[in-house]
Every structure is written in structure tokens, then in C-alpha cells.
Design a protein around this motif. Structure first.
Motif, PDB file in Angstrom:
ATOM      1  N   ILE A  49      21.965 -24.044  17.446  1.00 11.66           N
ATOM      2  CA  ILE A  49      21.435 -23.388  16.255  1.00 11.66           C
ATOM      3  C   ILE A  49      20.648 -22.161  16.699  1.00 11.66           C
ATOM      4  O   ILE A  49      19.770 -22.263  17.578  1.00 11.66           O
ATOM      5  N   PHE A  50      20.945 -21.030  16.128  1.00 13.70           N
ATOM      6  CA  PHE A  50      20.174 -19.815  16.368  1.00 13.70           C
ATOM      7  C   PHE A  50      19.511 -19.415  15.051  1.00 13.70           C
ATOM      8  O   PHE A  50      20.172 -19.332  14.006  1.00 13.70           O
ATOM      9  N   ARG A  51      18.226 -19.205  15.140  1.00 14.17           N
ATOM     10  CA  ARG A  51      17.451 -18.834  13.954  1.00 14.17           C
ATOM     11  C   ARG A  51      16.807 -17.469  14.187  1.00 14.17           C
ATOM     12  O   ARG A  51      16.279 -17.197  15.272  1.00 14.17           O
ATOM     13  N   LEU A  52      16.843 -16.640  13.162  1.00 16.71           N
ATOM     14  CA  LEU A  52      16.118 -15.374  13.208  1.00 16.71           C
ATOM     15  C   LEU A  52      15.347 -15.206  11.907  1.00 16.71           C
ATOM     16  O   LEU A  52      15.779 -15.669  10.841  1.00 16.71           O
ATOM     17  N   THR A  53      14.209 -14.572  12.022  1.00 17.62           N
ATOM     18  CA  THR A  53      13.374 -14.301  10.848  1.00 17.62           C
ATOM     19  C   THR A  53      13.024 -12.826  10.818  1.00 17.62           C
ATOM     20  O   THR A  53      12.864 -12.184  11.863  1.00 17.62           O
ATOM     21  N   LEU A  54      12.907 -12.306   9.615  1.00 14.73           N
ATOM     22  CA  LEU A  54      12.505 -10.923   9.396  1.00 14.73           C
ATOM     23  C   LEU A  54      11.373 -10.889   8.381  1.00 14.73           C
ATOM     24  O   LEU A  54      11.415 -11.615   7.375  1.00 14.73           O
ATOM     25  N   HIS A  59      11.556  -5.263  15.130  1.00 15.72           N
ATOM     26  CA  HIS A  59      11.475  -5.344  13.672  1.00 15.72           C
ATOM     27  C   HIS A  59      10.319  -6.220  13.205  1.00 15.72           C
ATOM     28  O   HIS A  59      10.143  -6.413  11.991  1.00 15.72           O
ATOM     29  N   GLY A  60       9.557  -6.764  14.124  1.00 14.47           N
ATOM     30  CA  GLY A  60       8.476  -7.662  13.744  1.00 14.47           C
ATOM     31  C   GLY A  60       8.936  -9.060  13.423  1.00 14.47           C
ATOM     32  O   GLY A  60       8.206  -9.825  12.783  1.00 14.47           O
ATOM     33  N   GLY A  61      10.163  -9.408  13.839  1.00 11.93           N
ATOM     34  CA  GLY A  61      10.700 -10.735  13.558  1.00 11.93           C
ATOM     35  C   GLY A  61      10.807 -11.586  14.802  1.00 11.93           C
ATOM     36  O   GLY A  61      10.238 -11.273  15.851  1.00 11.93           O
ATOM     37  N   ARG A  62      11.566 -12.659  14.687  1.00 10.90           N
ATOM     38  CA  ARG A  62      11.730 -13.601  15.794  1.00 10.90           C
ATOM     39  C   ARG A  62      13.196 -14.011  15.885  1.00 10.90           C
ATOM     40  O   ARG A  62      13.938 -13.954  14.894  1.00 10.90           O
ATOM     41  N   GLU A  96      14.698 -16.085   6.566  1.00  9.01           N
ATOM     42  CA  GLU A  96      15.282 -16.724   7.748  1.00  9.01           C
ATOM     43  C   GLU A  96      16.803 -16.772   7.632  1.00  9.01           C
ATOM     44  O   GLU A  96      17.352 -17.009   6.555  1.00  9.01           O
ATOM     45  N   LEU A  97      17.471 -16.539   8.751  1.00  8.12           N
ATOM     46  CA  LEU A  97      18.919 -16.694   8.866  1.00  8.12           C
ATOM     47  C   LEU A  97      19.199 -17.729   9.940  1.00  8.12           C
ATOM     48  O   LEU A  97      18.634 -17.656  11.040  1.00  8.12           O
ATOM     49  N   THR A  98      20.084 -18.675   9.635  1.00  8.07           N
ATOM     50  CA  THR A  98      20.449 -19.725  10.570  1.00  8.07           C
ATOM     51  C   THR A  98      21.953 -19.671  10.822  1.00  8.07           C
ATOM     52  O   THR A  98      22.747 -19.625   9.872  1.00  8.07           O
ATOM     53  N   VAL A  99      22.333 -19.681  12.100  1.00  9.29           N
ATOM     54  CA  VAL A  99      23.739 -19.705  12.514  1.00  9.29           C
ATOM     55  C   VAL A  99      23.942 -20.937  13.382  1.00  9.29           C
ATOM     56  O   VAL A  99      23.324 -21.063  14.454  1.00  9.29           O
ATOM     57  N   ARG A 100      24.791 -21.876  12.928  1.00 11.14           N
ATOM     58  CA  ARG A 100      25.018 -23.124  13.672  1.00 11.14           C
ATOM     59  C   ARG A 100      26.504 -23.291  13.939  1.00 11.14           C
ATOM     60  O   ARG A 100      27.337 -23.045  13.067  1.00 11.14           O
ATOM     61  N   ASP A 101      26.830 -23.719  15.157  1.00  6.09           N
ATOM     62  CA  ASP A 101      28.227 -23.983  15.529  1.00  6.09           C
ATOM     63  C   ASP A 101      28.381 -25.458  15.879  1.00  6.09           C
ATOM     64  O   ASP A 101      27.408 -26.217  15.903  1.00  6.09           O
TER      65      ASP A 101
END
Length: 551
Positions: A540-545, A525-528, A481-486
């Protein structure tokens, strides 16, 4: 002569080799058709000469058609001279040629690419015109010509028998010939072992079922005709259609036809009920009825596959344009990143030139200068390399990647823009993260888009409060998981899903494509990728691979 050899070979093939091969196939198929005739019935299980000529005319230039028609004339004469009169041979030659020319001309008129049957419209025209209309019209003409000459006692039977057998040959052989001609023109590839194994399994299972339904006498030992047995081959026919499309349909139906014909010839199977003529016609009609819907299904599947491939190509092109636009937004900062090492290299080079001009060269003084020039050169080269990677338009290539490396490289590319906007980045990258299966450039595009959006969202925040948090960690269920928060104003609850729709943006000057394309990339890519509201303020934006497979 070497220079003009390709032209000579192509001309020879189009003028002589093509018609010669067609004539040979026409002759052999006519002999085979006579051998496959049902006993006591004027019907052949597979009368292929007309279908072969039809396919050859579709593949040949119209200006060469007369060569093909002339080439099959002696073959028609040789195949029938032992049993038929000259009048009958002449009528059948004219009728067969007319059927092939009528079918080919109609398809050329109605379809831009009549050789490609991967569209429902093209396949429908082939079946209706080449498979039904042309054989019916020419069969009526032949029956009417036979009656005055006393060559037939039942013109309706002649017409019906010829139409049904020509229909079956056309709908099974013409798509098959065109398919292999297209594959050969595009370069023939050896099928993968898994594909060949699956085809063998389908063929073997279908053969076993056909033996039981059409050949084995025990299936009807008690005189009971179970109509449900005729549906037994259907699952394997559909399997072949879904996996191998047009070629799968034609080959599997021909296999069923071989077993059904063998059963009728040996007076076993579900079609041995009436007179030999009716049994033969019933068999051919059965094969036509099962083949036509499967051909339509194969055309629809192939059409949808082509549409999906075209949509993927357009999505990739749009993603590339979006990537170029995103990099364009930070191009000023990137130019500054390159300008700094170039200015440093220039200063060091001038200092070295001054030392050389003075004649007092101290190696201890020159070595650090040269080392600085090399380091600055590598720094500028890395910036240019990242820019080229982001701007490159190439096919998707997924490899095992470390998400932390992708984040670090993307931050290095956007470092100048972050400095210009006075945004402080707080990183918390997890250790020993598993690799993810990803296209490096596309995932970096997603990360860069999230960073740029976060910076845009913090434009109205005081410079000393502009902070961007980037975290990576292992997700318990979804991989990495990658999280990007501002620390911007955040996103309204009603907009958390809408921001991923095309042309929906919270920025006054935004096109609303970046997040939409990013989500498509993640899904591919099969992620979200999703958005949340932060309790401390901001978005907050979250992506998973998913994890890359081992090995």
C-alpha cells in the motif's frame, strides 16, 4: 544610423559616460568626506572616493581603466586645491589610484566573477585584499612619502587613520555598488509592499536604538559606560542581514555609522572617552568590526540560497527525466491508444469516400460517420495532449486542483498499459474532496509512477487476480489522501523506508529513482508519501496533500 545606434550608445557609455559618472561621484564623495571629518582629528567618518573608484574599475573593462584614472585627476585637484599643496595632491592621487587598481586587479585574478560577492570566498577576498591589504600597503607608502616633505608629524597615525577609514568605505560601499549594478543589469524590479514595509520597520527600529545608544545624552547621564549598550543594535543588524543579505548589511551599518559619528562629533555616546583622535579611530574600528562578520554571514546565506536553487533545478531536471522514462515504459500502450482512433477515422473516411463516389449520398448515413470521425479525433487529441503534458519540462506552478481529476487523467493515460498487463483497476474516489495546492504535472507523475510500480509488482500474479485499488478520501489531519494498493508479493518490513532512497529498487531492472523523486515532490508540496504492508497481501502506498488555501 538606426541599425548602428545601439553600438554607438554602448561605446559612448563605456568610453565617456561611465568615467564621467565615476569622476562626478569621486568629486562629490571627496567633498562629503571633508565635511564628515571628525573635529581635531585627521579622520573622516566616511572617505568614499577610493571605494567608488575601486567599484568602477571592477565594473569596467581593464582596457578602459586609464580613462577612469584620467577622469578623476581633475576631481582630485579641485577637491583639495584649497587646503593642500600640489605635492600632497599628487601623492594622494597616485596612492588612491594604486589602491583601487591593486584591489581590482587582485580580485580579477583570484575570482572568476569578482562582481558577484554572493560567495564566501569572493567576500573574503574583497575584505582581505580590497578592505585591508590594499589600504594598508598604500597607506604605508603615503606615510613614507609624507615624512620627507614634512606633511605629517606622526606617520603611524596617518597610516592607521587612512587604513581604517578606507577599510570602512570599501566594505560598505563596494558590495553595495556591485549589488545595485547587478540588479540594474538584470532589470530593476519594484520591491513588494511587504518587503518595503519590513525594510522600513528594520530601519526605523535600528534608528531608534542608535539614537538611544549613540546620541541621547541620558544613556550616560551618570558617567557610567555600559559596554552592553553597544550590542543593542546587533539584533536589528542580524535581521537586516538575514532578510536582505549584502545590501541589508551595508545599508544598516552605514545607518549605525551615521548615528555613531553624530554622537562623537557632538561629544556624546560610548566613544567619547579619550582624545578626539582616539575617539574617532575607535568609532571607525567599531564599525569595521561589526560590518565584516555580517558581510561574511550575508555571503554564506546567499551562497546557501544559490546552492538550494541549483539543487532544486537539478531535482526538477531529474524529475523530468524520470517522467520521460516512466512515460517511455508505457509508450507502446499509448501508441496503441492513438492507433485505435486513427484506424477508426481512416475506416470512416474511406466509407464516406465510397458513398461520395457512388453518387448516392444519404445525409442520414453521412452524419454518423462524420460524428464518429470527430469523436475519434478528439480521443486521439486527448491522448496526445496528456503525453505532451507529462513530457513538458516547465517550471513548477502550483494551483488549486481536484485530486480526483488528476487520478482520472492519469488512469486515462495508462489505460492501454493496464489493459496490456491485464490489470483490473478498482476505483473508490471520494466525493466533494477539497482542492489541493499542487503542480498538476508533478502530482500526475507521482500517481503514474505508483501505478506503474504496482503493475510491475504483479507480473508474477495470475492475470485473473491482478487487481489495483485506487482510493481518495479526506485525511483527518493531513488534507487529502490517495491510496494505491496492489496484490503483489508486498514489501519486506525492512524495505518500507529504503524503497524511497535513491538507487534502491525491488525490481531487478529498476534504477531506484522513481520513488525517491516522488517523495521529494511530495515533500516540496508540503505533503507526505509512505509505504505499508497490506494485511490482505501486496503493498500500500499512501500520499497526502495539504488543502489549497481559500481564495
Amino acid at each position: 544610423m538606426r541599425r548602428f545606434a545601439p553600438l554607438i550608445n554602448q561605446s559612448v557609455w563605456s568610453r565617456f559616460a561611465g568615467p564621467a559618472v565615476t569622476a562626478l561621484a569621486y568629486l562629490l564623495s571627496a567633498i562629503l568626506g571633508e565635511a564628515l571629518a571628525f573635529p581635531s582629528a585627521p579622520v573622516s567618518a566616511l572617505w568614499a572616493p577610493n571605494a567608488i573608484l575601486f567599484a568602477a574599475l571592477l565594473l569596467a573593462p581593464v582596457s578602459r581603466w586609464w580613462i577612469y584614472l584620467a577622469a578623476i585627476l581633475p576631481c582630485q585637484f579641485f577637491a583639495q586645491i584649497a587646503d593642500d599643496s600640489l605635492a600632497q595632491i599628487g601623492i594622494q592621487y597616485i596612492v588612491n589610484s594604486a589602491e583601487a587598481m591593486l584591489s581590482a586587479a587582485a580580485l580579477l585574478l583570484l575570482e572568476r566573477e569578482p562582481r558577484r560577492l554572493g560567495q564566501l570566498r569572493a567576500m573574503t577576498n574583497l575584505v582581505l585584499i580590497g578592505g585591508i591589504a590594499a589600504p594598508l600597503i598604500t597607506s604605508v607608502a603615503m606615510a613614507m612619502a609624507f615624512v620627507p616633505l614634512g606633511l605629517t608629524n606622526d606617520p603611524w597615525l596617518t597610516m592607521f587613520a587612512r587604513t581604517s577609514t578606507n577599510t570602512f568605505a570599501t566594505i560598505t560601499l563596494v558590495p553595495l555598488i556591485l549589488h545595485f549594478a547587478e540588479r540594474t543589469a538584470g532589470g530593476w524590479h519594484v520591491p513588494e509592499r511587504r518587503t518595503a514595509l519590513e525594510a522600513s520597520v528594520i530601519g526605523g527600529c535600528l534608528a531608534i536604538v542608535c539614537v538611544y545608544v549613540f546620541v541621547w545624552p541620558g544613556a550616560y547621564a551618570y558617567g557610567e559606560r555600559a559596554p552592553a549598550l553597544l550590542y543593542a543594535p546587533l539584533p536589528f543588524l542580524i535581521w537586516a542581514t538575514v532578510r536582505y543579505e549584502i545590501a541589508g548589511v551595508c545599508l544598516s551599518v552605514l545607518l549605525v555609522g551615521a548615528f555613531a559619528t553624530w554622537g562623537v562629533v557632538h561629544e556624546v555616546g560610548p566613544f567619547v572617552v579619550h582624545s578626539p583622535v582616539r575617539n574617532a579611530l575607535t568609532t571607525v574600528l567599531f564599525l569595521n568590526v561589526i560590518c565584516i562578520p555580517l558581510l561574511m554571514l550575508a555571503a554564506v546565506l546567499q551562497e546557501r540560497k544559490a546552492a538550494a536553487a541549483e539543487a532544486a533545478r537539478l531535482d526538477q531536471q531529474l524529475a523530468h527525466l524520470s517522467r520521460v522514462a516512466t512515460v517511455g515504459e508505457i509508450s507502446g500502450a499509448v501508441a496503441h491508444e492513438i492507433r485505435q482512433p486513427l484506424a477508426s477515422m481512416l475506416a470512416n473516411a474511406e466509407a464516406a469516400a465510397t458513398l461520395l463516389a457512388s453518387g448516392e449520398v444519404d445525409m442520414k448515413t453521412v452524419k454518423p460517420i462524420v460524428a464518429d470521425i470527430i469523436a475519434d479525433n478528439r480521443r486521439a487529441a486527448q491522448v496526445i495532449k496528456r503525453m505532451q503534458s507529462m513530457l513538458r519540462h516547465s517550471q513548477t506552478e502550483r494551483r488549486p486542483e481536484q485530486l480526483n481529476e488528476l487520478v482520472t487523467e492519469t488512469l486515462a493515460l495508462s489505460r492501454g498499459d493496464l489493459h496490456r498487463r491485464q490489470v483490473m483497476v478498482i476505483q473508490s474516489l471520494g466525493s466533494e474532496l477539497p482542492r489541493v495546492a499542487a503542480d498538476r504535472v508533478q502530482i500526475q507523475q507521482v500517481i503514474l509512477n505508483l501505478i506503474v510500480n504496482a503493475c510491475d509488482a504483479m507480473e508474477d500474479v495470475p492475470p485473473d487476480q491482478r487487481k489495483l485499488w485506487i482510493n481518495t478520501s479526506v485525511h483527518p489531519h493531513l488534507g487529502v489522501e490517495l491510496t494505491v494498493r496492489d496484490c503483489g508479493p508486498g514489501i519486506e518490513e525492512s524495505m518500507l523506508e529504503r524503497v524511497f532512497e535513491s538507487f534502491v529498487s525491488t525490481k531487478p531492472t529498476g534504477l531506484g529513482l522513481g520513488l525517491s523523486i516522488s517523495r521529494k515532490i511530495m515533500i516540496a508540496h508540503g505533503g507526505r508519501l509512505w509505504a505499508e504492508r497490506s494485511a490482505a497481501g501486496g503493498a500500500i502506498f499512501r500520499l497526502t496533500l495539504p488543502r489549497a488555501p481559500r481564495g
